[in-house]
Design a protein around this motif. Structure first.
Motif, PDB file in Angstrom:
ATOM      1  N   ALA A  99       0.846  -1.178  -0.007  1.00 24.48           N
ATOM      2  CA  ALA A  99       0.059  -0.055   0.340  1.00 24.48           C
ATOM      3  C   ALA A  99       0.739   1.593   0.125  1.00 24.48           C
ATOM      4  O   ALA A  99       2.255   1.038   0.463  1.00 24.48           O
ATOM      5  CB  ALA A  99      -0.715  -0.247   0.971  1.00 24.48           C
ATOM      6  N   ARG A 100       0.003   1.950  -0.786  1.00 22.19           N
ATOM      7  CA  ARG A 100       0.985   3.678  -0.383  1.00 22.19           C
ATOM      8  C   ARG A 100       1.387   3.922   0.701  1.00 22.19           C
ATOM      9  O   ARG A 100       2.277   4.938   0.907  1.00 22.19           O
ATOM     10  CB  ARG A 100       0.042   4.096  -1.530  1.00 22.19           C
ATOM     11  N   SER A 101       0.755   3.734   1.636  1.00 18.55           N
ATOM     12  CA  SER A 101       1.245   4.222   3.019  1.00 18.55           C
ATOM     13  C   SER A 101       2.562   3.404   3.608  1.00 18.55           C
ATOM     14  O   SER A 101       2.810   3.920   4.656  1.00 18.55           O
ATOM     15  CB  SER A 101      -0.078   3.537   3.998  1.00 18.55           C
ATOM     16  N   VAL A 102       2.641   2.454   3.281  1.00 19.10           N
ATOM     17  CA  VAL A 102       4.045   1.517   3.369  1.00 19.10           C
ATOM     18  C   VAL A 102       4.815   2.535   2.694  1.00 19.10           C
ATOM     19  O   VAL A 102       5.485   2.519   2.004  1.00 19.10           O
ATOM     20  CB  VAL A 102       3.522   0.233   3.377  1.00 19.10           C
ATOM     21  N   THR A 103       5.784   2.988   4.495  1.00 14.93           N
ATOM     22  CA  THR A 103       7.680   3.603   3.260  1.00 14.93           C
ATOM     23  C   THR A 103       7.621   2.629   3.507  1.00 14.93           C
ATOM     24  O   THR A 103       8.329   1.503   3.478  1.00 14.93           O
ATOM     25  CB  THR A 103       7.659   4.186   4.836  1.00 14.93           C
ATOM     26  N   PRO A 104       8.903   3.102   2.484  1.00 16.36           N
ATOM     27  CA  PRO A 104       9.472   2.962   1.529  1.00 16.36           C
ATOM     28  C   PRO A 104      11.399   1.830   2.097  1.00 16.36           C
ATOM     29  O   PRO A 104      11.779   2.587   2.743  1.00 16.36           O
ATOM     30  CB  PRO A 104       9.923   3.131   0.400  1.00 16.36           C
ATOM     31  N   VAL A 105      11.693   0.947   1.932  1.00 11.64           N
ATOM     32  CA  VAL A 105      12.846   1.052   2.002  1.00 11.64           C
ATOM     33  C   VAL A 105      13.779   0.981   0.840  1.00 11.64           C
ATOM     34  O   VAL A 105      13.493   0.690  -0.158  1.00 11.64           O
ATOM     35  CB  VAL A 105      13.651  -1.129   2.724  1.00 11.64           C
ATOM     36  N   VAL A 106      14.741   2.347   0.865  1.00 10.86           N
ATOM     37  CA  VAL A 106      15.788   2.418  -0.286  1.00 10.86           C
ATOM     38  C   VAL A 106      17.185   1.773  -0.459  1.00 10.86           C
ATOM     39  O   VAL A 106      17.984   1.810   0.925  1.00 10.86           O
ATOM     40  CB  VAL A 106      15.571   3.705   0.072  1.00 10.86           C
ATOM     41  N   LEU A 107      17.717   1.463  -0.774  1.00  8.93           N
ATOM     42  CA  LEU A 107      19.077   0.651  -1.423  1.00  8.93           C
ATOM     43  C   LEU A 107      19.527   1.987  -2.718  1.00  8.93           C
ATOM     44  O   LEU A 107      18.641   2.230  -3.621  1.00  8.93           O
ATOM     45  CB  LEU A 107      18.683  -0.538  -2.232  1.00  8.93           C
ATOM     46  N   VAL A 108      21.013   2.330  -2.143  1.00  7.76           N
ATOM     47  CA  VAL A 108      21.460   2.977  -2.698  1.00  7.76           C
ATOM     48  C   VAL A 108      22.966   2.283  -3.123  1.00  7.76           C
ATOM     49  O   VAL A 108      23.900   1.530  -2.266  1.00  7.76           O
ATOM     50  CB  VAL A 108      22.079   3.891  -1.759  1.00  7.76           C
ATOM     51  N   PRO A 144      21.707 -12.141  -2.796  1.00  7.38           N
ATOM     52  CA  PRO A 144      20.631 -12.834  -2.021  1.00  7.38           C
ATOM     53  C   PRO A 144      19.948 -12.046  -0.217  1.00  7.38           C
ATOM     54  O   PRO A 144      18.843 -12.222  -0.216  1.00  7.38           O
ATOM     55  CB  PRO A 144      21.236 -13.886  -1.692  1.00  7.38           C
ATOM     56  N   LEU A 145      20.988 -11.402   0.483  1.00 10.61           N
ATOM     57  CA  LEU A 145      20.349 -11.122   1.554  1.00 10.61           C
ATOM     58  C   LEU A 145      19.845 -10.397   1.007  1.00 10.61           C
ATOM     59  O   LEU A 145      18.788 -10.116   2.213  1.00 10.61           O
ATOM     60  CB  LEU A 145      22.067 -10.121   2.162  1.00 10.61           C
ATOM     61  N   LEU A 146      19.726  -8.949   0.193  1.00 10.24           N
ATOM     62  CA  LEU A 146      18.864  -7.780   0.523  1.00 10.24           C
ATOM     63  C   LEU A 146      17.190  -8.438  -0.091  1.00 10.24           C
ATOM     64  O   LEU A 146      16.494  -8.097   0.851  1.00 10.24           O
ATOM     65  CB  LEU A 146      19.169  -6.974  -0.525  1.00 10.24           C
ATOM     66  N   LEU A 147      17.794  -9.704  -0.668  1.00 11.72           N
ATOM     67  CA  LEU A 147      15.839  -9.642  -0.813  1.00 11.72           C
ATOM     68  C   LEU A 147      15.306 -10.793   0.270  1.00 11.72           C
ATOM     69  O   LEU A 147      14.405 -10.402   0.460  1.00 11.72           O
ATOM     70  CB  LEU A 147      16.300 -10.961  -2.142  1.00 11.72           C
ATOM     71  N   GLU A 148      15.848 -11.247   0.884  1.00  9.32           N
ATOM     72  CA  GLU A 148      15.621 -11.906   2.150  1.00  9.32           C
ATOM     73  C   GLU A 148      15.643 -11.560   3.033  1.00  9.32           C
ATOM     74  O   GLU A 148      14.251 -11.044   3.764  1.00  9.32           O
ATOM     75  CB  GLU A 148      16.954 -12.821   2.995  1.00  9.32           C
ATOM     76  N   TYR A 149      16.148 -10.172   3.367  1.00  3.05           N
ATOM     77  CA  TYR A 149      16.078  -8.878   4.150  1.00  3.05           C
ATOM     78  C   TYR A 149      14.244  -8.329   3.676  1.00  3.05           C
ATOM     79  O   TYR A 149      13.112  -7.855   4.787  1.00  3.05           O
ATOM     80  CB  TYR A 149      16.965  -7.655   4.148  1.00  3.05           C
ATOM     81  N   LYS A 153      18.610  -2.311  15.373  1.00  6.30           N
ATOM     82  CA  LYS A 153      17.017  -3.895  15.085  1.00  6.30           C
ATOM     83  C   LYS A 153      17.539  -3.776  13.449  1.00  6.30           C
ATOM     84  O   LYS A 153      17.411  -5.038  12.769  1.00  6.30           O
ATOM     85  CB  LYS A 153      16.303  -3.031  14.676  1.00  6.30           C
ATOM     86  N   LEU A 154      17.941  -3.129  12.353  1.00  6.01           N
ATOM     87  CA  LEU A 154      18.632  -2.943  11.504  1.00  6.01           C
ATOM     88  C   LEU A 154      19.490  -3.640  10.743  1.00  6.01           C
ATOM     89  O   LEU A 154      19.644  -4.528  10.259  1.00  6.01           O
ATOM     90  CB  LEU A 154      18.725  -1.200  10.705  1.00  6.01           C
ATOM     91  N   ALA A 155      20.633  -3.730  12.376  1.00  9.28           N
ATOM     92  CA  ALA A 155      21.872  -4.514  11.354  1.00  9.28           C
ATOM     93  C   ALA A 155      21.138  -5.733  11.783  1.00  9.28           C
ATOM     94  O   ALA A 155      21.790  -6.701  11.063  1.00  9.28           O
ATOM     95  CB  ALA A 155      23.025  -3.923  12.771  1.00  9.28           C
ATOM     96  N   ALA A 156      20.686  -5.923  12.645  1.00 10.12           N
ATOM     97  CA  ALA A 156      20.115  -7.776  13.178  1.00 10.12           C
ATOM     98  C   ALA A 156      19.316  -8.282  12.039  1.00 10.12           C
ATOM     99  O   ALA A 156      19.806  -9.387  11.825  1.00 10.12           O
ATOM    100  CB  ALA A 156      19.312  -7.480  14.917  1.00 10.12           C
ATOM    101  N   ASP A 157      18.125  -7.559  11.233  1.00 13.67           N
ATOM    102  CA  ASP A 157      17.698  -7.488  10.441  1.00 13.67           C
ATOM    103  C   ASP A 157      18.561  -8.332   9.171  1.00 13.67           C
ATOM    104  O   ASP A 157      18.093  -9.469   8.350  1.00 13.67           O
ATOM    105  CB  ASP A 157      16.948  -6.331  10.631  1.00 13.67           C
ATOM    106  N   LEU A 158      19.187  -7.416   8.975  1.00 12.58           N
ATOM    107  CA  LEU A 158      20.673  -7.355   7.827  1.00 12.58           C
ATOM    108  C   LEU A 158      21.369  -8.648   7.792  1.00 12.58           C
ATOM    109  O   LEU A 158      21.203  -9.724   7.270  1.00 12.58           O
ATOM    110  CB  LEU A 158      21.140  -6.117   7.554  1.00 12.58           C
ATOM    111  N   GLN A 159      21.541  -8.996   9.091  1.00 13.29           N
ATOM    112  CA  GLN A 159      22.530  -9.810   9.423  1.00 13.29           C
ATOM    113  C   GLN A 159      21.515 -11.049   8.990  1.00 13.29           C
ATOM    114  O   GLN A 159      22.243 -12.317   9.138  1.00 13.29           O
ATOM    115  CB  GLN A 159      23.816 -10.397  10.841  1.00 13.29           C
ATOM    116  N   SER A 160      20.726 -11.304   9.718  1.00 11.49           N
ATOM    117  CA  SER A 160      19.521 -12.348   9.956  1.00 11.49           C
ATOM    118  C   SER A 160      19.415 -12.469   8.437  1.00 11.49           C
ATOM    119  O   SER A 160      19.626 -14.284   8.519  1.00 11.49           O
ATOM    120  CB  SER A 160      19.073 -12.540  11.009  1.00 11.49           C
ATOM    121  N   ALA A 161      18.888 -12.191   8.072  1.00 15.92           N
ATOM    122  CA  ALA A 161      18.674 -12.641   6.165  1.00 15.92           C
ATOM    123  C   ALA A 161      20.080 -12.845   5.865  1.00 15.92           C
ATOM    124  O   ALA A 161      19.813 -13.793   5.111  1.00 15.92           O
ATOM    125  CB  ALA A 161      18.199 -10.896   5.931  1.00 15.92           C
ATOM    126  N   GLY A 162      21.127 -11.991   5.770  1.00 19.45           N
ATOM    127  CA  GLY A 162      22.419 -12.525   5.567  1.00 19.45           C
ATOM    128  C   GLY A 162      22.726 -14.346   5.765  1.00 19.45           C
ATOM    129  O   GLY A 162      22.969 -15.369   5.304  1.00 19.45           O
TER     130      GLY A 162
END
Length: 490
Positions: free
Chosen positions: A240-249, A468-473, A382-391
C-alpha cells in the motif's frame, strides 16, 4: 535456466529419463531396498563414497537406472549449507559433460532453506558469461528438475528461488561486463529495461538534472570523464502507498582509475567491478519483478567513471555536497563515498523506513574480513540485526563492524566540514563514519562488499552478492499475512 519440480521417490527416480541424476545422500540415511539406495549403501560400506557435504561418486549406466549418468552427492546433515555444497559439487562436475536436463533428487522432504540453496547452487555452478565473447559456449545445463516427495509443497519456494537466481545473474551480468560495455549510460538503459517488467518504475537523470539538485560531490567525481554521469532511480510498489519504502543505494563507479590519486597498474582491470553495488541494486529489482512481494522499495544508483583528466578532481579540492556540507578531497581514490553521500541525501525525500547502501568501498574491509563476509555498519541496532539474520538465512554472510564516534576524529580538517579520508588505521570504519554524516535522518546501514562482490584469479568474476541477503531482508518485511504465506511457500 529452467527450474521445475516433480514428485519422485527413490524407486520412481530410477526410471526417470534424464541426462543425469544427482541423488542427495545425507549422513545416517537408512538404506532401502530400491536400486539407488542399494547403490549408495554398498558404496558407503565399501568406503568408495562418503556422504559428507560435497563428496561425490560418479556412476555410468548403473544397472536398473534409466539415467546414463548418476552422481551420488553427499549432503551431510541435510542443512541448507550442506545441500548447497552437494549440488555445487555435482553441477560443477556435470557442466562440462553433454548434460542438458538434470534431476536433483531429495530422498526425504527438504527444508525450505535446502530448496533455496539447491536452486541457487545449481545456477551458480553452471553460470557462464558470454556477452563479449565471439564464440562462447553458454550454459549447457538448461533444465533442472527437483525431485521431491511432494512437488506441490515446494513449488512456490522453487519459484521464489528462481526469482532470486534471476536477480543474482542480472547482477553478475552487469558486474562482469567490461567497462566499455557497462558505462553509466548503459547502466541507465539496463534500469529502464527493468521498468518493462511488472511493478517497476524508472527515472534516469543526466548531468543537467543532477546539477539542479546541487549534487556537487557526485558531479566532482564525474567531471574528469568523457562519459556523462547518470543518476538512476527505481521504484517497486508491491504494498500500500502508506507503507514507507526501504531505499537501496548502490555505488555505480563503472570504472575506477583512482583519478589523480591513480591506482597501480596491476589488477586495475578489476576496477570494472567497482559498480557491483549498483549491479546488486539492479539485481534486486530484477528479482522483485519475478517474486512480486508485498513491499515498497526504492533503488538509487549514482553512476559515473573516476578518470584522470585535466578537469579531474584534485587532492585538496573542496566540494559542496547536496546536503550543503563541504568536503575536502584528500584522496581522489576515495570517490565512492563522494557519490554515495549525495545519493543518501536524495534518499531523504522518500521518508524511508530504512536506507541500505551497498558499495565496493574499501580495501581495508577486504583486509578485515576477506571474501567470506561483507562488512556491515549500521546506525540502528534492529536494522543491523535484521540484515545479519537475513544474510545468515540466505547464506550470504555479513559481519557487523563498529561505528564509535572516536573513529571520526581523523576526518577533521581545517579547510572544510569534513575530509573524505582519515589515516590507514580502521579505513573501512572511517569510510562508514563519513557516510554516516549524510544519513542522520533515517535508520541507515552500509554494506562494504569490496571483498565479496567478485573473485580474482582463475575464477575471476562477479559473485552477485549481496542480492540474496537484500532479498531475504526485503521479503521478511512483508505484512503479516503475506509474510505468513511466504513462510508456507518456503
Amino acid at each position: 535456466m529452467d527450474f521445475q519440480t516433480k514428485t519422485l521417490s527413490l524407486v520412481a527416480a530410477a526410471s526417470e529419463k534424464t541426462d543425469a541424476l544427482v541423488v542427495l545422500i545425507t549422513e545416517g540415511a537408512k538404506p532401502g531396498k530400491d536400486v539407488l539406495s542399494k547403490l549408495a549403501g554398498e558404496a558407503i560400506a565399501a568406503g568408495d563414497f562418503d556422504p559428507k557435504a560435497g563428496k561425490l561418486l560418479s556412476l555410468y549406466k548403473p544397472a536398473g537406472v534409466s539415467a546414463r549418468r548418476v552422481l551420488l552427492a553427499g549432503a551431510g546433515d541435510g542443512s541448507a549449507k550442506a545441500v548447497r555444497a552437494a549440488v555445487a559439487s555435482a553441477v560443477g562436475m556435470l557442466k562440462s559433460q553433454p548434460v542438458r536436463k538434470l534431476v536433483v533428487l531429495f530422498a526425504g522432504p527438504p527444508s525450505d532453506a535446502a530448496i533455496q540453496a539447491s536452486v541457487v547452487a545449481a545456477a551458480e555452478s553452471s553460470y557462464a558469461y558470454t556477452t563479449t565473447k565471439s564464440k562462447a559456449e553458454g550454459r549447457k545445463i538448461t533444465t533442472v528438475t527437483l525431485g521431491v516427495p511432494d512437488a506441490a509443497k515446494v513449488r512456490a519456494q522453487v519459484a521464489r528461488a528462481a526469482g532470486t537466481v534471476a536477480g543474482i545473474e542480472f547482477a553478475k551480468e552487469w558486474g562482469n561486463r567490461p567497462p566499455n560495455h557497462a558505462t553509466p549510460t548503459l547502466l541507465g538503459e539496463a534500469a529502464r529495461s527493468l521498468a518493462r517488467k511488472g511493478g517497476i518504475q524508472c527515472e534516469v537523470l543526466g548531468p543537467k538534472e543532477v546539477a539542479r539538485l546541487g549534487m556537487g560531490s557526485f558531479m566532482a567525481v564525474a567531471q574528469g570523464s568523457e562519459e556523462p554521469l547518470r543518476f538512476i532511480v527505481l521504484k517497486y510498489n508491491g504494498a500500500a502507498r502508506s507503507v514507507t519504502p526501504v531505499v537501496l543505494v548502490g555505488k555505480g563507479i563503472t570504472f575506477d582509475t583512482g583519478g589523480i590519486s591513480i591506482k597501480p597498474a596491476g589488477e586495475m582491470d578489476e576496477m570494472k567491478f567497482d559498480m557491483c553495488g549498483a549491479a546488486s541494486v539492479l539485481g534486486v529489482f530484477r528479482a522483485l519483478a519475478d517474486i512480486q512481494p508485498a513491499v515498497n522499495v526504492v533503488g538509487i544508483i549514482p553512476a559515473c567513471e573516476n578518470m584522470p583528466d585535466g578537469r579531474s578532481l584534485k587532492p585538496g579540492d573542496v566540494v559542496t555536497s547536496m546536503s550543503g556540507q563541504t568536503i575536502e578531497v584528500l584522496n581522489t581514490d576515495a570517490e565512492g563515498r563522494l557519490i554515495l553521500c549525495d545519493a543518501l541525501t536524495y534518499a531523504e525525500r522518500f521518508k524511508p523506513a530504512a536506507v541500505v547502501d551497498i558499495a565496493t568501498l574499501t580495501g581495508a574491509c577486504v583486509i578485515a574480513l576477506g571474501g567470506v563476509r561483507s562488512g556491515l555498519f549500521a546506525s540502528d541496532d534492529k536494522l543491523a540485526a535484521d540484515l545479519q539474520s537475513a544474510g545468515d538465512r540466505a547464506q550470504d554472510l555479513c559481519w557487523r563492524m563498529p561505528l564509535d564516534d572516536d573513529y571520526a576524529e581523523g576526518l577533521k580538517t581545517n579547510f572544510a566540514d569534513v575530509a573524505n579520508v582519515a589515516g590507514r588505521a580502521g579505513g573501512a570504519i572511517t569510510a562508514a563514519k563519513f557516510l554516516q554524516r549524510f544519513a542522520g535522518s533515517f535508520a541507515w546501514a552500509h554494506l562494504d562488499i569490496a571483498g565479496t562482490a567478485w573473485k580474482s584469479g582463475g575464477a575471476k568474476g562477479s559473485t552477485g552478492r549481496p542480492v540474496p541477503l537484500l532479498l531475504e531482508y526485503l521479503l521478511a518485511r512483508q505484512p503479516a499475512p503475506a509474510a505468513k504465506a511466504a513462510r508456507k511457500a518456503r
